[in-house]
Design a protein around this motif. Structure first.
Motif, PDB file in Angstrom:
ATOM      1  N   LEU A  74       3.229  10.930 -11.478  1.00 50.48           N
ATOM      2  CA  LEU A  74       3.910  10.209 -12.563  1.00 50.48           C
ATOM      3  C   LEU A  74       2.906   9.619 -13.549  1.00 50.48           C
ATOM      4  N   LEU A  75       1.768   9.152 -13.049  1.00 51.14           N
ATOM      5  CA  LEU A  75       0.723   8.655 -13.954  1.00 51.14           C
ATOM      6  C   LEU A  75       0.237   9.762 -14.877  1.00 51.14           C
ATOM      7  N   ALA A  76      -0.036  10.913 -14.301  1.00 47.79           N
ATOM      8  CA  ALA A  76      -0.550  12.024 -15.096  1.00 47.79           C
ATOM      9  C   ALA A  76       0.471  12.485 -16.130  1.00 47.79           C
ATOM     10  N   LEU A  77       1.743  12.447 -15.785  1.00 52.71           N
ATOM     11  CA  LEU A  77       2.776  12.873 -16.731  1.00 52.71           C
ATOM     12  C   LEU A  77       2.955  11.872 -17.865  1.00 52.71           C
ATOM     13  N   GLN A  78       2.637  10.604 -17.624  1.00 59.12           N
ATOM     14  CA  GLN A  78       2.763   9.579 -18.656  1.00 59.12           C
ATOM     15  C   GLN A  78       1.601   9.578 -19.626  1.00 59.12           C
ATOM     16  N   GLY A  79       0.449  10.009 -19.168  1.00 63.69           N
ATOM     17  CA  GLY A  79      -0.756   9.683 -19.895  1.00 63.69           C
ATOM     18  C   GLY A  79      -1.496  10.812 -20.544  1.00 63.69           C
ATOM     19  N   PHE A  80      -0.843  11.685 -21.237  1.00 64.50           N
ATOM     20  CA  PHE A  80      -1.577  12.707 -21.975  1.00 64.50           C
ATOM     21  C   PHE A  80      -2.468  12.033 -23.001  1.00 64.50           C
ATOM     22  N   ILE A 129      -2.540  14.446  -9.714  1.00 68.08           N
ATOM     23  CA  ILE A 129      -3.028  14.347 -11.092  1.00 68.08           C
ATOM     24  C   ILE A 129      -3.025  15.705 -11.780  1.00 68.08           C
ATOM     25  N   PHE A 130      -3.308  16.789 -11.053  1.00 69.99           N
ATOM     26  CA  PHE A 130      -3.515  18.090 -11.694  1.00 69.99           C
ATOM     27  C   PHE A 130      -2.343  19.061 -11.679  1.00 69.99           C
ATOM     28  N   LEU A 131      -1.522  19.051 -10.665  1.00 69.44           N
ATOM     29  CA  LEU A 131      -0.576  20.142 -10.450  1.00 69.44           C
ATOM     30  C   LEU A 131       0.385  20.372 -11.625  1.00 69.44           C
ATOM     31  N   ALA A 142       0.863  -1.182   0.000  1.00 68.74           N
ATOM     32  CA  ALA A 142       0.000   0.000   0.000  1.00 68.74           C
ATOM     33  C   ALA A 142       0.899   1.230   0.000  1.00 68.74           C
ATOM     34  N   PRO A 143       0.362   2.368  -0.391  1.00 70.00           N
ATOM     35  CA  PRO A 143       1.181   3.582  -0.327  1.00 70.00           C
ATOM     36  C   PRO A 143       1.600   3.848   1.125  1.00 70.00           C
ATOM     37  N   GLN A 144       2.872   4.163   1.316  1.00 72.01           N
ATOM     38  CA  GLN A 144       3.408   4.327   2.667  1.00 72.01           C
ATOM     39  C   GLN A 144       3.220   5.725   3.241  1.00 72.01           C
ATOM     40  N   SER A 145       3.024   6.706   2.361  1.00 68.60           N
ATOM     41  CA  SER A 145       2.887   8.083   2.830  1.00 68.60           C
ATOM     42  C   SER A 145       2.064   8.883   1.835  1.00 68.60           C
ATOM     43  N   LEU A 146       1.689  10.084   2.246  1.00 66.54           N
ATOM     44  CA  LEU A 146       0.985  10.981   1.330  1.00 66.54           C
ATOM     45  C   LEU A 146       1.880  11.347   0.150  1.00 66.54           C
ATOM     46  N   PHE A 147       3.175  11.498   0.410  1.00 60.51           N
ATOM     47  CA  PHE A 147       4.095  11.811  -0.681  1.00 60.51           C
ATOM     48  C   PHE A 147       4.158  10.658  -1.681  1.00 60.51           C
ATOM     49  N   ASP A 148       4.163   9.435  -1.195  1.00 65.95           N
ATOM     50  CA  ASP A 148       4.162   8.249  -2.060  1.00 65.95           C
ATOM     51  C   ASP A 148       2.924   8.263  -2.968  1.00 65.95           C
ATOM     52  N   LEU A 149       1.785   8.590  -2.395  1.00 69.95           N
ATOM     53  CA  LEU A 149       0.532   8.679  -3.137  1.00 69.95           C
ATOM     54  C   LEU A 149       0.593   9.809  -4.179  1.00 69.95           C
ATOM     55  N   PHE A 150       1.069  10.983  -3.749  1.00 73.95           N
ATOM     56  CA  PHE A 150       1.200  12.135  -4.640  1.00 73.95           C
ATOM     57  C   PHE A 150       2.115  11.801  -5.816  1.00 73.95           C
TER      58      PHE A 150
END
Length: 192
Positions: free
Chosen positions: A21-27, A89-91, A8-16
């Motif tokens: 990275l998903l958002a940057l890959q998937g235009f 996802i947005f920033l 599972a994600p270990q921290s909020l930073f891990d989740l962020f």
């Protein structure tokens, strides 16, 4: 693997970082990357769990990927997780899109730019199709059965692409039929 033993994600930073990275890959559509990241790379969800969450995310108003990030983030870190996932996802992608919009307003009429955008559209369509085909394997364990699910898929395709019905009407009608049938199947399973 039980959900207690699953990573599972270990921290909020891990989740962020994951959603950034998903958002940057998937235009052009990141469903392919979301499924691969959550199920295959991080193993934070099983394929069935992903399909369940994705079905909920698709029926809620707004972008399905944003809804998926909210569902996933809030499950692990509550409201903070939901906010951090959406920020991921947005920033940075928002800054990139605004920059590209400025560049497009300047260079958008150039034939090379037009051709590049057409090529990117084809790639995005291919990724969405490939992900859909890969997710078909999960239908084997669906309570409604492969044949019924296949009929829903074919009905969706025919009503939208051939008869040009509005997606919202098709989604509502077939979603209602599918939900009622799933309810009956689950009810029948409990009594047997």
């Amino acid at each position: 693997m039980s959900s207690e033993n699953r990573p599972a994600p270990q921290s909020l930073f891990d989740l962020f970082k994951f959603f950034l990275l998903l958002a940057l890959q998937g235009f052009g559509g990141i469903i392919a990357f979301v499924e691969r990241g959550l199920v295959h790379q991080k193993k934070w969800l099983t394929r069935e769990e992903f399909l369940d969450d994705w079905a909920v995310a698709r029926t809620m108003p707004g972008a399905a990927v944003v809804n998926m990030s909210i569902i996933f983030g809030s499950r692990h870190f509550g409201i903070k997780g939901a906010v951090v996932s959406v920020l991921g996802i947005f920033l940075v992608p928002s800054v990139i899109v605004l920059t590209l919009a400025v560049l497009y307003s300047t260079f958008g009429n150039q034939p090379q730019v037009v051709d590049a955008l057409r090529g990117m559209g084809a790639v995005a369509a291919g990724l969405i199709l490939a992900t859909g085909l890969k997710l078909l394997t999960a239908l084997k364990s669906n309570v409604m059965g492969f044949m019924f699910c296949g009929a829903i898929v074919i009905s969706s395709f025919v009503t939208i692409s051939i008869f040009h019905w509005r997606v919202i009407y098709v989604m509502f009608a077939l979603g209602l039929i599918g939900s009622l049938y799933a309810f009956l199947c689950l009810k029948g399973k409990k009594t047997s």
